[in-house]
Design a protein around this motif. Structure first.
Motif, PDB file in Angstrom:
ATOM      1  N   ARG A 184      16.544  20.455  -6.652  1.00 32.45           N
ATOM      2  CA  ARG A 184      16.702  19.042  -6.304  1.00 32.45           C
ATOM      3  C   ARG A 184      15.355  18.368  -6.134  1.00 32.45           C
ATOM      4  O   ARG A 184      14.326  19.031  -5.971  1.00 32.45           O
ATOM      5  N   THR A 185      15.379  17.062  -6.175  1.00 32.40           N
ATOM      6  CA  THR A 185      14.166  16.249  -6.063  1.00 32.40           C
ATOM      7  C   THR A 185      14.280  15.331  -4.850  1.00 32.40           C
ATOM      8  O   THR A 185      15.307  14.665  -4.657  1.00 32.40           O
ATOM      9  N   ILE A 186      13.223  15.283  -4.055  1.00 32.27           N
ATOM     10  CA  ILE A 186      13.195  14.459  -2.844  1.00 32.27           C
ATOM     11  C   ILE A 186      12.177  13.343  -3.053  1.00 32.27           C
ATOM     12  O   ILE A 186      11.065  13.579  -3.542  1.00 32.27           O
ATOM     13  N   VAL A 187      12.567  12.111  -2.674  1.00 27.92           N
ATOM     14  CA  VAL A 187      11.673  10.953  -2.792  1.00 27.92           C
ATOM     15  C   VAL A 187      10.914  10.792  -1.484  1.00 27.92           C
ATOM     16  O   VAL A 187      11.500  10.780  -0.395  1.00 27.92           O
ATOM     17  N   SER A 226       4.678  13.581  -9.440  1.00 28.17           N
ATOM     18  CA  SER A 226       5.603  14.681  -9.157  1.00 28.17           C
ATOM     19  C   SER A 226       4.845  15.833  -8.509  1.00 28.17           C
ATOM     20  O   SER A 226       3.770  16.220  -8.979  1.00 28.17           O
ATOM     21  N   ILE A 227       5.407  16.349  -7.436  1.00 29.37           N
ATOM     22  CA  ILE A 227       4.786  17.430  -6.677  1.00 29.37           C
ATOM     23  C   ILE A 227       5.794  18.574  -6.561  1.00 29.37           C
ATOM     24  O   ILE A 227       7.006  18.325  -6.433  1.00 29.37           O
ATOM     25  N   GLN A 228       5.298  19.801  -6.584  1.00 33.96           N
ATOM     26  CA  GLN A 228       6.151  20.982  -6.451  1.00 33.96           C
ATOM     27  C   GLN A 228       6.022  21.534  -5.034  1.00 33.96           C
ATOM     28  O   GLN A 228       4.908  21.756  -4.551  1.00 33.96           O
ATOM     29  N   LEU A 229       7.164  21.765  -4.382  1.00 33.99           N
ATOM     30  CA  LEU A 229       7.175  22.367  -3.057  1.00 33.99           C
ATOM     31  C   LEU A 229       7.560  23.834  -3.192  1.00 33.99           C
ATOM     32  O   LEU A 229       8.628  24.159  -3.717  1.00 33.99           O
ATOM     33  N   ILE A 230       6.675  24.727  -2.738  1.00 35.65           N
ATOM     34  CA  ILE A 230       6.973  26.156  -2.690  1.00 35.65           C
ATOM     35  C   ILE A 230       7.104  26.522  -1.228  1.00 35.65           C
ATOM     36  O   ILE A 230       6.126  26.549  -0.485  1.00 35.65           O
ATOM     37  N   GLY A 231       8.321  26.734  -0.777  1.00 36.36           N
ATOM     38  CA  GLY A 231       8.558  26.890   0.647  1.00 36.36           C
ATOM     39  C   GLY A 231       9.053  28.266   1.036  1.00 36.36           C
ATOM     40  O   GLY A 231       9.205  29.162   0.221  1.00 36.36           O
ATOM     41  N   ARG A 232       9.257  28.409   2.335  1.00 38.82           N
ATOM     42  CA  ARG A 232       9.825  29.605   2.949  1.00 38.82           C
ATOM     43  C   ARG A 232       9.000  30.861   2.657  1.00 38.82           C
ATOM     44  O   ARG A 232       9.530  31.930   2.436  1.00 38.82           O
ATOM     45  N   LEU A 233       7.692  30.739   2.606  1.00 43.33           N
ATOM     46  CA  LEU A 233       6.862  31.909   2.342  1.00 43.33           C
ATOM     47  C   LEU A 233       6.988  32.953   3.444  1.00 43.33           C
ATOM     48  O   LEU A 233       7.003  34.136   3.168  1.00 43.33           O
ATOM     49  N   LYS A 234       7.055  32.514   4.669  1.00 42.16           N
ATOM     50  CA  LYS A 234       7.106  33.475   5.769  1.00 42.16           C
ATOM     51  C   LYS A 234       8.488  34.071   5.930  1.00 42.16           C
ATOM     52  O   LYS A 234       8.650  35.110   6.546  1.00 42.16           O
ATOM     53  N   SER A 235       9.497  33.414   5.384  1.00 46.12           N
ATOM     54  CA  SER A 235      10.838  33.946   5.498  1.00 46.12           C
ATOM     55  C   SER A 235      11.192  34.826   4.307  1.00 46.12           C
ATOM     56  O   SER A 235      12.278  35.360   4.255  1.00 46.12           O
ATOM     57  N   THR A 236      10.302  34.933   3.332  1.00 48.54           N
ATOM     58  CA  THR A 236      10.505  35.800   2.185  1.00 48.54           C
ATOM     59  C   THR A 236       9.603  37.010   2.311  1.00 48.54           C
ATOM     60  O   THR A 236       8.585  36.959   3.004  1.00 48.54           O
ATOM     61  N   PRO A 237       9.936  38.146   1.615  1.00 48.33           N
ATOM     62  CA  PRO A 237       9.059  39.320   1.681  1.00 48.33           C
ATOM     63  C   PRO A 237       7.700  39.026   1.050  1.00 48.33           C
ATOM     64  O   PRO A 237       7.585  38.219   0.122  1.00 48.33           O
ATOM     65  N   GLY A 259       0.788  -1.222   0.000  1.00 48.85           N
ATOM     66  CA  GLY A 259       0.000   0.000   0.000  1.00 48.85           C
ATOM     67  C   GLY A 259       0.816   1.264   0.000  1.00 48.85           C
ATOM     68  O   GLY A 259       0.262   2.363  -0.076  1.00 48.85           O
ATOM     69  N   VAL A 260       2.125   1.192   0.124  1.00 56.46           N
ATOM     70  CA  VAL A 260       2.969   2.380   0.208  1.00 56.46           C
ATOM     71  C   VAL A 260       3.182   2.969  -1.186  1.00 56.46           C
ATOM     72  O   VAL A 260       3.524   2.239  -2.126  1.00 56.46           O
ATOM     73  N   LEU A 261       2.957   4.344  -1.288  1.00 56.62           N
ATOM     74  CA  LEU A 261       3.162   5.048  -2.553  1.00 56.62           C
ATOM     75  C   LEU A 261       4.501   5.772  -2.530  1.00 56.62           C
ATOM     76  O   LEU A 261       4.914   6.298  -1.496  1.00 56.62           O
ATOM     77  N   GLN A 262       5.136   5.763  -3.678  1.00 51.74           N
ATOM     78  CA  GLN A 262       6.390   6.519  -3.831  1.00 51.74           C
ATOM     79  C   GLN A 262       6.139   7.666  -4.807  1.00 51.74           C
ATOM     80  O   GLN A 262       5.625   7.452  -5.894  1.00 51.74           O
ATOM     81  N   PHE A 263       6.474   8.894  -4.400  1.00 56.37           N
ATOM     82  CA  PHE A 263       6.317  10.034  -5.308  1.00 56.37           C
ATOM     83  C   PHE A 263       7.473  11.000  -5.066  1.00 56.37           C
ATOM     84  O   PHE A 263       8.262  10.852  -4.124  1.00 56.37           O
ATOM     85  N   PHE A 264       7.589  11.972  -5.972  1.00 55.17           N
ATOM     86  CA  PHE A 264       8.749  12.864  -5.999  1.00 55.17           C
ATOM     87  C   PHE A 264       8.299  14.289  -5.731  1.00 55.17           C
ATOM     88  O   PHE A 264       7.329  14.780  -6.312  1.00 55.17           O
ATOM     89  N   VAL A 265       9.055  14.945  -4.852  1.00 60.09           N
ATOM     90  CA  VAL A 265       8.774  16.337  -4.513  1.00 60.09           C
ATOM     91  C   VAL A 265       9.936  17.186  -5.019  1.00 60.09           C
ATOM     92  O   VAL A 265      11.092  16.952  -4.639  1.00 60.09           O
ATOM     93  N   ARG A 266       9.598  18.131  -5.903  1.00 61.98           N
ATOM     94  CA  ARG A 266      10.622  19.022  -6.481  1.00 61.98           C
ATOM     95  C   ARG A 266      10.791  20.229  -5.572  1.00 61.98           C
ATOM     96  O   ARG A 266       9.854  20.986  -5.317  1.00 61.98           O
ATOM     97  N   VAL A 267      12.011  20.426  -5.068  1.00 57.40           N
ATOM     98  CA  VAL A 267      12.332  21.552  -4.200  1.00 57.40           C
ATOM     99  C   VAL A 267      13.492  22.301  -4.835  1.00 57.40           C
ATOM    100  O   VAL A 267      14.621  21.802  -4.848  1.00 57.40           O
ATOM    101  N   SER A 268      13.198  23.483  -5.394  1.00 54.13           N
ATOM    102  CA  SER A 268      14.215  24.294  -6.073  1.00 54.13           C
ATOM    103  C   SER A 268      14.893  23.459  -7.142  1.00 54.13           C
ATOM    104  O   SER A 268      14.251  23.008  -8.081  1.00 54.13           O
ATOM    105  N   GLN A 282       7.500  14.789   6.780  1.00 49.25           N
ATOM    106  CA  GLN A 282       8.685  14.166   6.201  1.00 49.25           C
ATOM    107  C   GLN A 282       9.562  15.217   5.505  1.00 49.25           C
ATOM    108  O   GLN A 282      10.793  15.193   5.610  1.00 49.25           O
ATOM    109  N   LEU A 283       8.896  16.140   4.779  1.00 45.74           N
ATOM    110  CA  LEU A 283       9.662  17.180   4.094  1.00 45.74           C
ATOM    111  C   LEU A 283      10.361  18.094   5.086  1.00 45.74           C
ATOM    112  O   LEU A 283      11.462  18.596   4.828  1.00 45.74           O
ATOM    113  N   ASN A 284       9.712  18.325   6.234  1.00 43.23           N
ATOM    114  CA  ASN A 284      10.333  19.137   7.267  1.00 43.23           C
ATOM    115  C   ASN A 284      11.620  18.500   7.765  1.00 43.23           C
ATOM    116  O   ASN A 284      12.629  19.186   7.993  1.00 43.23           O
ATOM    117  N   ALA A 285      11.604  17.186   7.905  1.00 40.83           N
ATOM    118  CA  ALA A 285      12.796  16.473   8.373  1.00 40.83           C
ATOM    119  C   ALA A 285      13.907  16.507   7.338  1.00 40.83           C
ATOM    120  O   ALA A 285      15.090  16.510   7.682  1.00 40.83           O
TER     121      ALA A 285
END
Length: 860
Positions: free
Chosen positions: A82-85, A137-148, A71-80, A100-103
């Motif tokens: 690099r790609t995280i599995v 494939s998923i796109q991560l848009i992060g650090r919103l609060k740390s950006t203007p 039942g486990v799914l594997q997918f890819f998260v694009r961060v800038s 998981q992405l936080n870690a």
């Protein structure tokens, strides 16, 4: 204590523990429990390090165990870059995936935004509910609060997601008006009182891809038309400069977004697309408005430089495409298809270049260079680009002018002149930037002067060719006259809109003054419709006759308004003694309107304005040589004073002081030319000043009120009342003489015959042969009187009969030979009875040339 909530991770741990019995290299269960028992708040580094190590071993050990973890799914998260599995169960929430992405990335969950298939994933939804499948494939848009401006980023990215949801085969679709709503929300977030922040907000809109997403939706052929309409409306919000969302001080900041839209639309739609054209017009308006601003604040200067640098690549690309297309247009013998494309390209190019040129100013620097204009620096590379553009345009223009003259001679209705006139104006805008630029451009115009003059004669007011005055020696009289007449409004063809006048011949001056002086200027600009009382004749012929008769009354020697020059009785200037007439200033205003109307209607009235009068109208100084025609005695006296021996003049043999004696109505009085003039003697040191002051007082000071009133009336007829100096400045004095006075020489019978047709007669008929024999034997004044009777034209244009616009005609009249000839002046037609002899013909023609007969004898 940290609690592992992810079922996927728990399953991996369970699998790991089963393998502990077979592989002693893995930590024991007690060791795992020690790791999991670490308090993350007390020892963040130890916890994160051990968790990463543990998860790496866990998922490495289970990477091929799908039988155990089916039942486990594997997918890819694009961060800038690099790609995280990531691995998770379908029932796991998106929030657990974010853990998981936080870690892995140390991006706090509150700052994470996951986008899948153009949709923002909700943290409370499960992986299955979000539509995530294996190997997605998923796109991560992060650090919103740390950006203007995190709020701006959120709205912009939501706009991107909403826009892409309208494409086929997407999971979620929203109401089409939602994208317009988001755009308005974004613009409402921009502060109205902080220009610098406004830039940053609009940068967020561009960098987030919102502008690209809107253009993609508008240009796509795969979406519903309603979605395209809403995308178009959303883009137009940025083009509406009068919108309440755009305060006046934020207009300039919107240019960066509009430029982005224009770039994207240019690559996605045709050049005739309505939205692209609207975008181009908005850019032109924004650039023109910013070019006139004074850049005071440092932020404004930085913004101005940024805009200039952003526009330059567009201009460089546009000029290259334009040069290539114009070359193809010339090589294809000016084909219609290439003409349409060239028209669009030149409009595109000019809309960028002209405001850019105005924004740069006039650096007057050589290349290579760095320009500093009002504190704004443009890069050396930027000026190199402008120089390349200038050289390319000169070369292209030279090749076009080399062939255009022959083309225009073959095809009088050729429409390509608009392109070349616009290009000439565009090149002129660049000439002042570079040293010797004007000289190079002038050499090009002089080399192709015939083609340039042919183009000017086809110009319209919108082409704005007033800069050609700098190259007056390249132009001829016809070109200068055409440009000057463009300042007048077009004549109306609707008689109901014309200014109607019913005039009594016996009081033509008084009644015409009432009609013209009291009329609204706009009604006069529509044209004139004149009738004489108790006469049926109407039309252009009557109008021409009215002008000639009225001007004869105004400029009569018995009238006190004007003086004629002693050596040329057709040349007039204001009479300083005209103030004896109580309404003299009103009459001068009336005369200004009348002269302007005569020019607008193209009627030669047989009088000319003296050079001293013209120079005042043009705002130019009057010199000694200019007064020779108006006052030969004054000219001769002043010239003798200037040429007199210095010692003789210093001996005060003439007894001159800085005064002038004036006689009016039998009374003599003395006027000082300067303060204390009666006590200041004229000597060799101040004689030039004495002459200048004398000329100024005689022809400027004493008539300044009359000239001012004349100019006021003249300006009333122009399209722009403030352009009277431009009108007179665009002409030479001799040009205005030709336009008003016409040809005062003897009327050529040969040219007259050449431009006359016959109706009911043949050129070989006796009546026609007798007619021309009588005309050949007439005096100069008799020929002019016959011409006036026939056409209401007393003074022909300088081109002769060809300048009348149509040929004259002699028609066979059905009336008896006892009748006199009858004219229809509107059509230049003379109805001639079949007189039986040469003597009868001569008697009838000489009778109609008499002054008391030839006025008002004809038909319309």
């Amino acid at each position: 204590m940290f609690v592992v909530e992810s079922p996927g991770f728990a399953a991996a741990l369970k699998c790991l523990r089963r393998k502990l019995q077979r592989d002693s290299g893995f930590p024991s269960k007690r060791k795992l429990d020690e790791i999991l028992s670490i308090n993350p708040e007390q020892d963040k580094f130890s916890f994160s390090h051990r968790m990463r190590s543990l998860r790496k071993k866990c998922f490495k050990s289970t990477s091929g165990l799908h039988d155990d973890l089916s039942g486990v799914l594997q997918f890819f998260v694009r961060v800038s870059s690099r790609t995280i599995v990531i691995r998770a169960l379908p029932e796991d929430t998106v929030k657990l995936v974010q853990d998981q992405l936080n870690a892995k990335t140390r991006i706090p969950q509150s700052e994470q935004r996951l986008v899948f298939e153009c949709r923002l994933l909700c943290p409370d939804f499960t992986v299955a509910e979000s539509g995530i499948k294996n190997n997605s494939s998923i796109q991560l848009i992060g650090r919103l609060k740390s950006t203007p401006l995190p709020g701006a980023w959120m709205v912009a990215n939501e706009l991107v997601s909403a826009t892409r949801s309208y494409f086929p085969r997407k999971l979620v679709s929203t109401d089409c008006s939602y994208i317009e709503y988001l755009v308005n929300i974004f613009l409402e977030m921009i502060p109205n009182d902080d220009v610098h922040s406004a830039w940053r907000y609009l940068d967020v809109f561009v960098f987030s891809g919102a502008s690209a997403a809107l253009v993609s939706l508008y240009a796509s052929s795969k979406v519903h038309s309603s979605a395209k309409v809403h995308a178009e409306n959303a883009i137009k919000i940025f083009l509406r400069l009068d919108s309440e969302l755009w305060p006046s001080h934020l207009f300039r900041q919107s240019l960066t977004v509009v430029l982005e839209f224009y770039k994207l639309l240019s690559a996605a739609v045709s050049r005739s697309d309505r939205l692209l054209l609207s975008c181009r017009r908005a850019i032109s308006s924004l650039l023109e408005s910013t070019a006139t601003l004074e850049y005071v604040h440092c932020n404004d200067k930085r913004w101005h430089l940024r805009v200039l640098e952003e526009i330059l690549p567009y201009v460089r690309h546009s000029s290259g495409v334009l040069a290539l297309n114009l070359s193809q247009w010339v090589s294809s013998n000016f084909s219609h298809d290439n003409f349409i494309c060239a028209s669009v390209l030149i409009e595109d190019f000019s809309s960028f270049l002209s405001p850019l040129r105005a924004g740069i100013g006039r650096p007057c620097l050589s290349l290579p260079c760095t320009c500093e204009q009002a504190g704004i620096k443009l890069s050396e590379n930027g000026f190199r680009w402008l120089h390349i553009i200038f050289v390319e345009l000169l070369d292209t223009m030279g090749r076009c002018l080399g062939q255009v003259e022959e083309k225009m001679l073959r095809d009088d209705k050729w429409a390509g002149s608009t392109i070349l006139l616009t290009l000439l104006t565009t090149i002129n805008d660049l000439t002042e930037i570079f040293p010797q630029g004007e000289n190079v451009f002038h050499a090009l115009l002089a080399k192709h002067s015939r083609a340039v003059n042919a183009l000017i004669r086809k110009a319209k007011h919108s082409h704005g060719l007033w800069w050609i005055r700098k190259h007056r020696d390249v132009t001829n009289f016809e070109s200068r006259r055409h440009l000057a007449l463009l300042m007048f409004p077009d004549e109306l063809q609707d008689f109901e809109e014309m200014h109607e006048m019913l005039i009594d011949r016996s009081s033509i001056l008084t009644e015409s003054f009432e009609y013209i002086y009291n009329a609204d200027a706009l009604s006069l600009q529509g044209g004139l419709f004149v009738e004489f009382k108790n006469e049926e004749a109407t039309g252009p012929g009557v109008l021409r006759e009215w002008f000639c008769l009225l001007c004869r009354e105004i400029f009569n020697d018995a009238n006190v308004l004007f003086r004629s020059c002693p050596l040329d009785r057709r040349r007039f200037y204001p009479n300083p003694a005209s103030d004896v007439e109580p309404l003299y200033l009103r009459y001068f205003m009336f005369c200004g309107r009348l002269i302007a109307l005569a020019l607008m209607h193209g009627i030669q009235i047989g009088i000319v304005l003296d050079r001293t009068f013209y120079l005042q109208l043009a705002g130019r100084p009057i010199s000694l040589d200019d007064v020779q025609d108006a006052d030969p005695f004054l000219h001769s006296s002043c010239k003798k004073i200037l040429e007199m021996d210095a010692e003789l003049l210093d001996s005060d043999v003439l007894g001159l002081t800085f005064v002038r004696e004036i006689e009016r109505l039998g009374v003599r009085r003395t006027v000082e030319l300067c303060y204390g003039g009666k006590d200041k003697s004229v000597n060799s040191g101040n004689r030039q000043r004495y002459v200048d002051l004398m000329i100024r007082h005689c022809f400027v000071t004493s008539t300044s009120a009359q000239v001012k009133s004349f100019l006021t009336g003249f300006s009333d007829i122009l399209c722009d009342p403030l352009s009277h100096k431009l009108f007179f400045g665009s002409l030479d004095p001799e040009d205005l003489d030709r336009m008003l006075g016409g040809d005062d020489g003897s009327v050529s019978v040969k040219d007259w015959k050449k431009h006359t047709d016959y109706n009911g007669y043949k050129a070989s008929d006796n009546q026609i042969c007798w007619f021309w024999k009588v005309v050949e034997c007439m005096s100069k004044d008799q020929r002019r009187s016959l011409l006036f009777f026939w056409t209401s034209v007393k003074f022909l244009p300088l081109e002769g009969f060809s300048g009348l616009g149509s040929k004259l005609s002699i028609c066979r009249s059905s009336k008896s030979v006892d009748h006199l000839p009858v004219s229809q002046t509107c059509f230049y037609q003379l109805s001639l009875p079949p007189y039986p002899s040469h003597a009868t013909m001569k008697k009838r023609l000489l009778f109609v040339t008499q002054a008391h007969v030839n006025s008002g004898f004809g038909e319309p």
